[in-house]
Design a protein around this motif. Sequence first.
Motif, mmCIF file in Angstrom:
data_model
loop_
_atom_site.group_PDB
_atom_site.id
_atom_site.type_symbol
_atom_site.label_atom_id
_atom_site.label_comp_id
_atom_site.label_asym_id
_atom_site.label_seq_id
_atom_site.Cartn_x
_atom_site.Cartn_y
_atom_site.Cartn_z
ATOM 1 N N GLN A 68 0.833 -1.204 0.000
ATOM 2 C CA GLN A 68 0.000 0.000 0.000
ATOM 3 C C GLN A 68 0.874 1.262 0.000
ATOM 4 O O GLN A 68 2.072 1.221 0.271
ATOM 5 C CB GLN A 68 -0.901 -0.017 1.240
ATOM 6 C CG GLN A 68 -1.891 1.110 1.377
ATOM 7 C CD GLN A 68 -2.833 1.224 0.193
ATOM 8 O OE1 GLN A 68 -2.437 1.794 -0.832
ATOM 9 N NE2 GLN A 68 -4.060 0.685 0.328
ATOM 10 N N TYR A 69 0.251 2.409 -0.314
ATOM 11 C CA TYR A 69 0.913 3.687 -0.076
ATOM 12 C C TYR A 69 1.309 3.791 1.392
ATOM 13 O O TYR A 69 0.676 3.198 2.266
ATOM 14 C CB TYR A 69 -0.017 4.856 -0.409
ATOM 15 C CG TYR A 69 -0.265 5.093 -1.878
ATOM 16 C CD1 TYR A 69 0.766 5.480 -2.713
ATOM 17 C CD2 TYR A 69 -1.550 4.971 -2.410
ATOM 18 C CE1 TYR A 69 0.537 5.711 -4.054
ATOM 19 C CE2 TYR A 69 -1.791 5.206 -3.749
ATOM 20 C CZ TYR A 69 -0.744 5.582 -4.577
ATOM 21 O OH TYR A 69 -0.972 5.823 -5.899
ATOM 22 N N SER A 70 2.348 4.594 1.653
ATOM 23 C CA SER A 70 2.796 4.740 3.032
ATOM 24 C C SER A 70 3.226 6.179 3.289
ATOM 25 O O SER A 70 3.114 7.045 2.418
ATOM 26 C CB SER A 70 3.964 3.775 3.312
ATOM 27 O OG SER A 70 4.315 3.787 4.674
ATOM 28 N N SER A 72 5.625 9.432 3.911
ATOM 29 C CA SER A 72 6.817 9.883 3.206
ATOM 30 C C SER A 72 8.081 9.749 4.043
ATOM 31 O O SER A 72 9.183 9.579 3.505
ATOM 32 C CB SER A 72 6.642 11.342 2.765
ATOM 33 O OG SER A 72 5.544 11.478 1.888
ATOM 34 N N LEU A 277 6.368 10.410 -3.379
ATOM 35 C CA LEU A 277 5.486 10.073 -2.258
ATOM 36 C C LEU A 277 6.224 9.355 -1.130
ATOM 37 O O LEU A 277 6.220 9.785 0.005
ATOM 38 C CB LEU A 277 4.286 9.241 -2.702
ATOM 39 C CG LEU A 277 3.347 9.894 -3.724
ATOM 40 C CD1 LEU A 277 2.175 8.956 -4.000
ATOM 41 C CD2 LEU A 277 2.858 11.244 -3.244
ATOM 42 N N HIS A 278 6.883 8.225 -1.448
ATOM 43 C CA HIS A 278 7.641 7.489 -0.443
ATOM 44 C C HIS A 278 8.466 6.422 -1.148
ATOM 45 O O HIS A 278 8.176 6.032 -2.282
ATOM 46 C CB HIS A 278 6.719 6.838 0.598
ATOM 47 C CG HIS A 278 5.766 5.838 0.023
ATOM 48 N ND1 HIS A 278 6.077 4.517 -0.187
ATOM 49 C CD2 HIS A 278 4.481 5.981 -0.413
ATOM 50 C CE1 HIS A 278 5.052 3.888 -0.696
ATOM 51 N NE2 HIS A 278 4.049 4.760 -0.851
#
Length: 408
Positions: A68-70, A72, A277-278
């Motif tokens: 998943q997105y996380s 930064s 983003l990360h």
Amino acid sequence: MLNWDNVFATRATRMRASEIRELLKLLEKPDIISFAGGIPDPALFPDAEFKAAYADIFSGAQVGAALQYSVSEGYKPLREWIAARMRALGIAATADNILITSGSQQALDYLGKLFLSPNDTALVTWPTYLGALQAFNAYEPVYDQLSLNGNRTPAAYREAAENAGGRVKFAYLSADFANPTGETLDRAGRERLLDLTEELDIALIEDAAYQDLRFDGEAIPPILALEIARKGSIENTRTIYSGSFSKTLAPGLRVGWVCAATPVIRKLVLMKQAADLHSSTINQMAIHLVAERGFDAQVAKIRKVYSHRRDRMLEALATYMPAGVTWTMPEGGMFIWVTLPDGVDGAALLARSLETEKVAFVPGKAFFADGSGSNTLRLSFSCANDQMIDEGIERLGRLVAATLAAAA
């Protein structure tokens, strides 16, 4: 047809292909003995440990978070592990002082973006890490030579920067087993550098990519640790520490970090958000598991191998290089820096070497911001076995001797 040069930003004119990246293509040619790429030996990667780490991630409850997105800032357990590692080095940091980057190269790019306006001055050593010059070039700086022996005054640096149309913004260096020279800045030199940056009121970027690769000699505290000892807290420091797992665990996962005062970290987090983003969450998780389970054992393994290869290359240089050639005696890292007699051009020597002796190295000129250093070259021992080192240095020594004889 659009003339792209007319619409590119002015900074694009300062972007140059890496000579080292081009030379790495030679590794694919079986007849070339390469001392060019400063890359880890893949035979030493902890591949079984990473296989187990990824299997554990995919079989556990965290697989959803891994894909998943996380945030930064980076995976918090990894930042906490790094902070603990920093504390062991004398750097009293917390996870809030750590930002995970896509390798330390991204950290250098962000720091150039953070500090440099066009015509500002970056102080770098002559020579310095080529990747740092490439990262900073996009922000159109002026380079001035960073003196490590204290023979230039702060006023001289300021005057030169003002004459160039900007201000001195930071000093950059690798203090341990530097790329390309393999040299280490002693404690007195680190203290002098802190004095200089204090008087200039600028940032100090400490590139610590090779710090864990010490083979012998006494360890010297990181510059950031020395500054904390002076000022009592990381929040009062100007040193920005850039670290990486690329030389110890695996470069392909692209996991590095910055350790600094929280005002710096907060700005870098904003840049990270805007840029990508990360960093890859699953790679951060895997790095954390492998580091937590056996970082010290992995470092001990690679130190043993690289130390032997360094010794072998130093012995070969002493045996085969003609009089008038000198080289550094690194206590760690991956590189030996060779200085040829004046008038010998490293790039021309490389061309002849590839044609006649089938030995690759990196000409030293690329590491000098002012284009000097043409009579120098960098040798990397990290991926060379005993036979390659003996044969390659013998061939190179023969070529250098012939070159010197022809010029006499």
